[in-house]
Design a protein around this motif. Sequence first.
Motif, mmCIF file in Angstrom:
data_model
loop_
_atom_site.group_PDB
_atom_site.id
_atom_site.type_symbol
_atom_site.label_atom_id
_atom_site.label_comp_id
_atom_site.label_asym_id
_atom_site.label_seq_id
_atom_site.Cartn_x
_atom_site.Cartn_y
_atom_site.Cartn_z
ATOM 1 N N ASP A 15 0.894 -1.097 0.144
ATOM 2 C CA ASP A 15 0.021 0.084 -0.082
ATOM 3 C C ASP A 15 0.809 1.202 -0.001
ATOM 4 O OD1 ASP A 15 -2.901 -1.261 2.255
ATOM 5 O OD2 ASP A 15 -2.294 -1.575 -0.075
ATOM 6 N N SER A 16 0.338 2.564 -0.018
ATOM 7 C CA SER A 16 0.863 3.672 -0.153
ATOM 8 C C SER A 16 0.157 4.658 0.999
ATOM 9 C CB SER A 16 0.648 4.469 -1.403
ATOM 10 O OG SER A 16 1.257 3.693 -2.509
ATOM 11 N N LEU A 17 0.937 5.372 1.537
ATOM 12 C CA LEU A 17 0.702 6.562 2.494
ATOM 13 C C LEU A 17 1.349 7.814 2.018
ATOM 14 C CD1 LEU A 17 0.777 4.826 5.967
ATOM 15 C CD2 LEU A 17 -1.357 5.750 4.879
ATOM 16 N N ARG A 18 0.610 8.912 2.380
ATOM 17 C CA ARG A 18 1.513 10.197 2.313
ATOM 18 C C ARG A 18 1.400 10.911 3.359
ATOM 19 N NH1 ARG A 18 -0.285 15.800 -0.512
ATOM 20 N NH2 ARG A 18 1.577 16.318 -1.414
ATOM 21 N N TYR A 57 17.752 13.670 -0.742
ATOM 22 C CA TYR A 57 18.727 12.363 -0.555
ATOM 23 C C TYR A 57 17.448 11.317 0.083
ATOM 24 C CZ TYR A 57 20.795 9.643 3.031
ATOM 25 O OH TYR A 57 21.167 8.406 3.707
ATOM 26 N N TYR A 58 17.813 9.998 -0.249
ATOM 27 C CA TYR A 58 17.330 8.917 0.253
ATOM 28 C C TYR A 58 17.916 7.809 0.712
ATOM 29 C CZ TYR A 58 13.496 11.215 -2.366
ATOM 30 O OH TYR A 58 12.750 12.001 -2.988
ATOM 31 N N ALA A 59 17.848 7.317 1.895
ATOM 32 C CA ALA A 59 18.483 6.124 2.213
ATOM 33 C C ALA A 59 18.232 5.031 1.375
ATOM 34 C CB ALA A 59 17.678 5.534 3.590
ATOM 35 N N GLY A 64 13.498 4.439 -4.312
ATOM 36 C CA GLY A 64 12.676 4.097 -5.372
ATOM 37 C C GLY A 64 11.313 3.940 -4.965
ATOM 38 N N ARG A 65 11.207 4.034 -3.724
ATOM 39 C CA ARG A 65 9.872 3.955 -3.048
ATOM 40 C C ARG A 65 9.164 5.084 -2.586
ATOM 41 N NH1 ARG A 65 9.174 0.464 1.003
ATOM 42 N NH2 ARG A 65 11.216 0.768 1.961
ATOM 43 N N PHE A 66 9.937 5.748 -1.875
ATOM 44 C CA PHE A 66 9.611 7.218 -1.059
ATOM 45 C C PHE A 66 10.256 8.372 -1.840
ATOM 46 C CE2 PHE A 66 9.852 5.239 3.585
ATOM 47 C CZ PHE A 66 8.998 4.529 3.270
ATOM 48 N N THR A 67 9.247 9.326 -1.778
ATOM 49 C CA THR A 67 9.634 10.555 -2.417
ATOM 50 C C THR A 67 9.284 11.702 -1.515
ATOM 51 O OG1 THR A 67 8.867 9.634 -4.693
ATOM 52 C CG2 THR A 67 9.045 11.996 -4.550
ATOM 53 N N GLY A 68 10.299 12.508 -1.295
ATOM 54 C CA GLY A 68 10.220 13.604 -0.470
ATOM 55 C C GLY A 68 9.798 14.840 -1.264
ATOM 56 N N LEU A 79 6.028 13.283 2.662
ATOM 57 C CA LEU A 79 6.618 12.159 2.224
ATOM 58 C C LEU A 79 5.758 11.209 1.578
ATOM 59 C CD1 LEU A 79 9.441 10.559 2.383
ATOM 60 C CD2 LEU A 79 8.551 9.540 4.422
ATOM 61 N N GLN A 80 5.686 10.849 0.385
ATOM 62 C CA GLN A 80 5.027 9.987 -0.228
ATOM 63 C C GLN A 80 5.686 8.785 -0.169
ATOM 64 O OE1 GLN A 80 1.852 10.218 -2.066
ATOM 65 N NE2 GLN A 80 2.131 8.130 -2.185
ATOM 66 N N MET A 81 4.986 7.609 0.340
ATOM 67 C CA MET A 81 5.657 6.303 0.413
ATOM 68 C C MET A 81 4.733 5.292 -0.425
ATOM 69 S SD MET A 81 6.081 6.492 4.584
ATOM 70 C CE MET A 81 4.614 6.417 5.113
ATOM 71 N N ASN A 82 5.294 4.674 -1.221
ATOM 72 C CA ASN A 82 4.756 3.810 -2.132
ATOM 73 C C ASN A 82 5.463 2.352 -1.760
ATOM 74 O OD1 ASN A 82 3.207 5.665 -3.299
ATOM 75 N ND2 ASN A 82 4.868 6.005 -4.826
#
Length: 114
Positions: A15-18, A57-59, A64-68, A79-82
């Motif tokens: 699932d996704s969350l924002r 920057y991403y850990a 590839g899954r999260f977008t700030g 933070l869009q989390m897919n």
Amino acid sequence: VQLQASGGGLVQAGDSLRLSCAVSGLRFDDYVMGWYRQAPGKQRELVAAISRGGSTYYADSVKGRFTGSRDNAKNTVYLQMNNLKPEDTAVYYCNTVSPPPTVWGQGTQVTVSS
């Protein structure tokens, strides 16, 4: 300084969350902002950072899954989390990255079930 994170919840794997974070009490434009998370029994870690100009920057664990992102007019960070995974379960906090944090908000709980 106030940092009010919201948008967490209980979701299933895939699932996704924002998440959103309203920031006040500092000159928002002067800071690189970021999202941190802390899982039970683990240290708090930085997962995403966003500069005033939108550089990110991403850990490795979320790349590839999260977008700030950030809205400088609204002093808000997102933070869009897919494709969420059970290992993403944690309390998520927004805060400054540079200069470093001085106070912490309550965060928002994200729980991912398998």
